[in-house]
Write an enzyme that holds these catalytic residues in place. Sequence first.
Site, short mmCIF file in Angstrom:
data_model
loop_
_atom_site.label_atom_id
_atom_site.label_comp_id
_atom_site.label_asym_id
_atom_site.label_seq_id
_atom_site.Cartn_x
_atom_site.Cartn_y
_atom_site.Cartn_z
N CYS A 53 -52.32 6.34 3.86
CA CYS A 53 -52.80 6.81 5.17
C CYS A 53 -51.82 6.57 6.31
CB CYS A 53 -54.15 6.17 5.50
SG CYS A 53 -54.04 4.45 6.04
N CYS A 153 -54.39 11.29 10.60
CA CYS A 153 -55.22 11.08 11.79
C CYS A 153 -56.48 11.89 11.56
CB CYS A 153 -54.50 11.56 13.04
SG CYS A 153 -55.59 11.54 14.49
N THR A 270 -44.61 0.56 -5.21
CA THR A 270 -45.61 1.61 -4.95
C THR A 270 -46.37 1.98 -6.22
OG1 THR A 270 -44.08 3.43 -5.34
CG2 THR A 270 -44.20 2.59 -3.09
N GLU A 1267 -69.10 18.26 18.68
CA GLU A 1267 -69.29 18.70 17.30
C GLU A 1267 -68.94 20.16 17.02
OE1 GLU A 1267 -73.27 16.70 15.82
OE2 GLU A 1267 -73.42 17.43 17.86
C1 LIG Z 1 -49.30 6.92 -1.59
C2 LIG Z 1 -48.43 7.34 -2.73
C3 LIG Z 1 -48.15 8.68 -2.90
C4 LIG Z 1 -47.38 9.10 -3.97
N1 LIG Z 1 -47.13 10.43 -4.11
C5 LIG Z 1 -46.35 10.86 -5.13
C6 LIG Z 1 -46.07 12.23 -5.31
O1 LIG Z 1 -46.51 13.07 -4.54
N2 LIG Z 1 -45.31 12.59 -6.36
C7 LIG Z 1 -44.80 11.69 -7.23
O2 LIG Z 1 -44.10 12.07 -8.15
N3 LIG Z 1 -45.04 10.39 -7.08
C8 LIG Z 1 -45.81 9.95 -6.07
N4 LIG Z 1 -46.08 8.62 -5.93
C9 LIG Z 1 -45.58 7.70 -6.94
C10 LIG Z 1 -44.23 7.13 -6.58
O3 LIG Z 1 -43.26 8.12 -6.69
C11 LIG Z 1 -43.93 6.01 -7.55
O4 LIG Z 1 -44.92 5.03 -7.40
C12 LIG Z 1 -42.61 5.38 -7.24
O5 LIG Z 1 -41.58 6.28 -7.39
C13 LIG Z 1 -42.35 4.16 -8.07
O6 LIG Z 1 -41.20 3.50 -7.59
P1 LIG Z 1 -41.21 1.98 -7.12
O7 LIG Z 1 -39.82 1.61 -6.81
O8 LIG Z 1 -42.17 1.77 -6.02
O9 LIG Z 1 -41.73 1.31 -8.45
P2 LIG Z 1 -42.29 -0.13 -8.68
O10 LIG Z 1 -43.74 -0.16 -8.43
O11 LIG Z 1 -41.49 -1.13 -7.96
O12 LIG Z 1 -42.01 -0.24 -10.26
C14 LIG Z 1 -42.57 0.68 -11.14
C15 LIG Z 1 -42.24 0.38 -12.59
O13 LIG Z 1 -40.88 0.62 -12.84
C16 LIG Z 1 -40.27 -0.50 -13.45
N5 LIG Z 1 -38.92 -0.57 -12.93
C17 LIG Z 1 -38.56 -0.47 -11.64
N6 LIG Z 1 -37.23 -0.50 -11.54
C18 LIG Z 1 -36.74 -0.67 -12.78
C19 LIG Z 1 -35.44 -0.80 -13.32
N7 LIG Z 1 -34.36 -0.74 -12.56
N8 LIG Z 1 -35.31 -0.94 -14.64
C20 LIG Z 1 -36.38 -1.00 -15.47
N9 LIG Z 1 -37.63 -0.89 -15.00
C21 LIG Z 1 -37.81 -0.72 -13.68
C22 LIG Z 1 -41.14 -1.67 -13.10
O14 LIG Z 1 -41.06 -2.64 -14.10
C23 LIG Z 1 -42.49 -1.06 -13.01
O15 LIG Z 1 -43.11 -1.05 -14.25
C24 LIG Z 1 -46.85 8.16 -4.87
C25 LIG Z 1 -47.12 6.81 -4.70
C26 LIG Z 1 -47.90 6.40 -3.64
C27 LIG Z 1 -48.18 4.94 -3.45
S1 FES Z 2 -57.53 8.51 13.61
FE1 FES Z 2 -56.01 9.29 14.92
S2 FES Z 2 -56.88 8.93 16.85
FE2 FES Z 2 -58.48 8.38 15.50
S1 FES Z 3 -53.31 0.94 4.98
FE1 FES Z 3 -53.17 3.02 4.42
S2 FES Z 3 -51.06 3.17 4.03
FE2 FES Z 3 -51.33 1.08 4.31
#
Ligand SMILES: Cc1cc2nc3c(=O)[nH]c(=O)nc-3n(C[C@H](O)[C@H](O)[C@H](O)COP(=O)(O)OP(=O)(O)OC[C@H]3O[C@@H](n4cnc5c(N)ncnc54)[C@H](O)[C@@H]3O)c2cc1C
Ligand code: FES
Ligand code: FES
Length: 1336
Positions: A53, A153, A270, A1267
Amino acid sequence: MMSHSEKSDTLVFFVNGRKVIEKNADPEVNLLFYLRKKLRLTGTKYGCGGGGCGACTVMISRYDSSSKKIRHYSATACLIPICSLYGAAVTTVEGIGSTKTRIHPVQERIAKGHGTQCGFCTPGMVMSIYTLLRNHLQPSTEQLIETLGGNLCRCTGYRPIVESGKSFSTETSCCQMKGSGKCCLDQEENESENKNDVCTKLYKEEEFLPLDPTQELIFPPELMRMAEEPIQKTLVFQGERVTWISPATLTDLLELKLQYPKAPLVMGNTFVGLNMKFKGVCYPVIISPSRILELQVVMIDAKKGLTIGAGCSLAQVKEILTEMISEFPEEKTQTYQALLKQLRTLAGQQIRNMASLGGHIISRMARSDLNPVLCVGNCILNLASKEGIQQIPLNDHFLAGSPDANLTSEQVLVSVFIPLSRKWEFVSAFRQAQRQQNSLAIVNSGMRVHFKDGTNIIMDLNILYGGIGSTTVSANKSCQQLIGRAWNEEMLDEACRLVLDELTIPGSASGGMVEYRRTLMISFFFKFYLEVLQELNIRDHRYPDIPKKFQSVLEDFPLTIPHGIQTYECIDSHQPLQDPVGRPVMHQSGIKHATGEAMFCDDMPAIDEELFLAVVTSTRPHAKIISIDVSEALALPGVVDIITSQDVPAENGDEEERLYAEDEVICVGQIVCTVAADSYFHAKQAAKKVNIEYEDVEPVILTIKDAIKHKSFIGSEKKLEQGDIKEAFQTVDQIIQGEVHMGGQEHFYMETQSVLVIPKVEDKEMEIYVSSQDAALVQEKVASALGVSKNRIMCHMRRAGGAFGGKMTKPALLGAVAAVAANKTGHPIRFILERGDDMLITGGRHPLLGKYRIGFMNNGKIKAADIEYYINGGCTPDESEMVIEYALLKLENAYKIPNLRIQGRACKTNLPSNTAFRGFGFPQGSFVTESWITAVAAKCNLSPEKVRELNMYKTVDKTIHKQEFDPKNLIRCWDECMEKSSYYSRKEAIELFNQQNYWKKRGIAIIPMKFSVGYPKTYYHQAAALVHIYTDGSVLITHGGTELGQGLNTKMIQVASHELKIPMSDVYLSEMNTAAVPNTVSTAGSVGADVNGKAVQIACQTLMKRLEPIISKNPNGTWKEWANEAFTQSISLSATGYFRGYKANMDWVKGEGDVYPYFVYGAACSEVEVDCLTGAHKNIRTDIVMDACFSINPAIDIGQIEGSFTQGVGLYTMEELKYSPGGVLYSRGPDDYKIPSVTDISEELNVSLLTSTKNPVAIYSSKGLGESGMFLGSSVFFAIVDAVTAARKERGLTQAFMMNSPATPELIRMICLDKFTDLIPQDDPTSYKPWSISVA
Ligand SMILES: Cc1cc2nc3c(=O)[nH]c(=O)nc-3n(C[C@H](O)[C@H](O)[C@H](O)COP(=O)(O)OP(=O)(O)OC[C@H]3O[C@@H](n4cnc5c(N)ncnc54)[C@H](O)[C@@H]3O)c2cc1C
Ligand code: FES
Ligand code: FES
């Protein structure tokens, strides 16, 4: 090289320029919690906890010692483990400016530009824009779009937020009138009225502070030094359950990997973070490789390709790929272009900044956008382990998780090699999601074909899909069979058939949308086929080009942000400058919203000994509770008590709605008990350990159909009738009948339900701080649960972070639940629902089934209508009876149907109880009406606007409930909307477009509106206010309404200022509380400002009357002198104002009543473009004309119109609640439930308020606009219907069709039947259990 045995346990980072040293950093603590609870920086908000969000956006800055550059990026604090912040500088909204020091231009502009309503999303918006400016002083529109894509929003409709961001850009905000060279902002060109009467400015840009980059916080030099001389020690942070280890070198990392083979490597967190948070996974050891330089490499080999470090963020990958594309010829960068295409819409900016390429690849999500492309692009994974280095292909086996193609548990992904593409090789990517941006794909794909040099003969073909199964899947067999084939139509047909045979999706597949997903697979392939064909033709004219009519479908819809003009009637030039009524005054809390100083319920400081409450909710839709075993939960650390129905001292709610479930549960999500603990974390852990044994009870009623079958209803049937239906049906030319289903809607207020209960030592008093539209109801429920009188319960309500009807009844229930816990434990209780619990427990808008039988003449005149409505009320009455009543009373919308019978019932089901929601039944009821009007037009071969016009009320008349009204302003709105939108000329242009384009179609619709405000009961409109004048001349007002973001308090201050003839700055409004103003009614029905305004006005007039003799005796005195004089004369300077309410009544037996005080009229015209192959649509333009009469505050009223319109666009085109066949709500957060984001708003959104018109009923001749705009969102829906009709017509589908709401991509695609949908296997519905059911 150092071994990881040398350790440090000191975490060092900076927050807003101050050094933070944590000796006991807990890996499970995230930055959001740390900021809010530990550092007491509550400007950063909790909206979802899962990165979806943007409410928690902060700026992270890091110094890169090799490039000597500081990298600033936005990130969501809720997903940042504090342990990952070593060496980082965090900037929060408090760090960039405050009212105590100086406000930052970003904060100023978003507030003064009216970009804040409830203000809960505002700090996140501010931080996103701020970070953009730290990187680009004059950002482009494209950069702004990217930046705001991750911030939701729910109030504003984004247009004013975007404008405040655009004000930093040098790009013009003019639309160039779509190429005509004229400017939409030029009133002479655009305004038909006397330009002196019409204002278009809602704020003064010239007053904005300039952006001065020298004023920004500097990056802490100490962190620079730390980066230049990095410590070689391994950082180890030991928490309650988890140990975090961050090695300094690759060798140490590999050793750790050997030692802890099961430990995840956390980069962006993430993926891992979500698993820990939402799936309850606990990793005892986490390894953080963020300090390993090898993981950050970027190497370009001009002959072979690009190697990118696994630790690079997706945002960095995007930058690198953009650079590659600009430097290399197009044919070599096919894979890079395809990746870039996916990266444009993958997640939001914050997630792209945090997520790493390695984490993305290794997490192998089934719907990963990049993996299918990386795979078809033949990428190589460079791995390292103690054993040495190894390279493995990123192929379909790897993505499927085959052990022989996988990393071993000791291996680490160091980098990824992405080869350059070759001549005669084409790579492409596709994705379709519920929302264009920041939404996981429903299906995505990577495709590659390699031809024999200079030919169209397939040498190699790869097709991979995401969203089809539990991993990314390959259509390998199909591809093999197509090798050697020429790229032509026969190949296409064969490929579609093969792919559908090879990749099957069972009818019961998780995620549902089975036929749609099957269709997308081959629709994507068709797009690929066309793309490649086009490319082949460019390279060699021997190959045919694609038909011109097909070309547009290859262009993805652009990401756009809204612009437009807002017009309103200027105030009389003689009005004194100090009189604010009629002026676009900024929201009273606007600046505080933007600086994070505005306090919401959970922002209140910790109260001594407070406990946190977590809920245990029913997992069964209908069951007896056999036992509740709390022993395991009670034994956990920090747990103080567990509260059940046994602990309610007096009334446990009522028969219909219990506070805590007693012997049985009647829906999934019903509160069974709560756990009170010393932290929310402990309470939540314990809540998971409460064991409840159930015995299922029949029947389980979930859908409207089930309820009708079981005759399960709430209240009695309601009926209205006029004319002679029977006879009318006999005289009409044609009759149609059918049904329409409309789904529910989640309020998705950004601030979840929140209450803080403080029990007092004396006399059973309780102080309650609550986010509610109806503080008196909270007081009532708490008093009744505790068995004390209301005079002991003090409810305070300063502001809510959005409500939209969702905080009318539910806060009372939740407040009482918390009060029982406070009573039992004797501790203050903080009860803040997590987003998932909030969505599960609280219900939303009622899904509706409308059945219709319509009789009409061949010229489109409707003579008779027989309508039946059913709404899904859920498991308790709540407001359901009123909602069905409103749906019936308002169903006729703008139309005079001489013979009309309407009846309706609220169904009782085993779903969480649905409740009030902006518009209260009107957006559902009138939607059905517009649907059958459209159907009548289709039958008569007339355009819908003609049938609308023909049947519209034209002269003074009576509604179905026999209330007289004058539709003059309805007609004016309609005519002006027609004119302002250039309806007919655009309709012609659309027809031309549709003739020239086969797979993309445009549609336009104009919808009129007659909306009645208020309630059918006089006493619901009563309001009271208390006004004090102090002897220093300052004024304090309190009234019975609640500030929900709608600007009520701002308007009340305007009223007081006008009546007392003093500047607004002398008037203060702190909070609403039940001690100051008792016996209030909920703030709803669009009349909050009307009725409370009257109360404030009356109180002020009483005071002025008392002061009059003093003023006339000393006319040149000052306000302060007069106040002082009154005091010395013992004249009371305090007065209450009481407004009895508008006269309103409804007699259901007679079927008549003057139900509502007045009507608001409006009209909206929307244009869309639909992609018939994917079901995606783009909102091109909307023009709204609204009858606001004299607007007390045009900025606030236009804000309400735009905001509610946007919520309506969500309702009718996007927002979809999904329930399991067992009544479990799946959609419990922004990941699964999509509200409009910034790119979903019409690219051009114009709003004008009707001029020269008055409403004698309401204060200052105004109208309540909270509304009504919601329903106008349906103009987008009907524009989609128009586009779909054009598509179907071209395909020879002439039979009538009815589209349910919302018009999701799935629905749109599946109704645009074509040769691809014909190929889709249809399952026998009795042969499987679907993943989800429709409850409407
Ligand atoms: C709100 C939100 C929206 C998203 N929207 C999309 C989207 O639209 N499309 C999409 O494709 N994805 C989406 N994602 C997913 C996102 O792309 C993946 O969660 C992200 O790429 C994972 O990367 P990270 O670095 O955060 O992984 P982490 O959470 O840090 O790690 C993930 C995994 O990878 C392993 N790992 C990490 N680095 C290494 C390494 N170097 N070697 C070996 N293992 C490793 C870890 O052990 C773990 O198991 C979304 C995620 C969120 C939270
Ligand atoms: S959520 Fe954006 S002003 Fe209320
Ligand atoms: S509280 Fe929604 S993105 Fe962090």
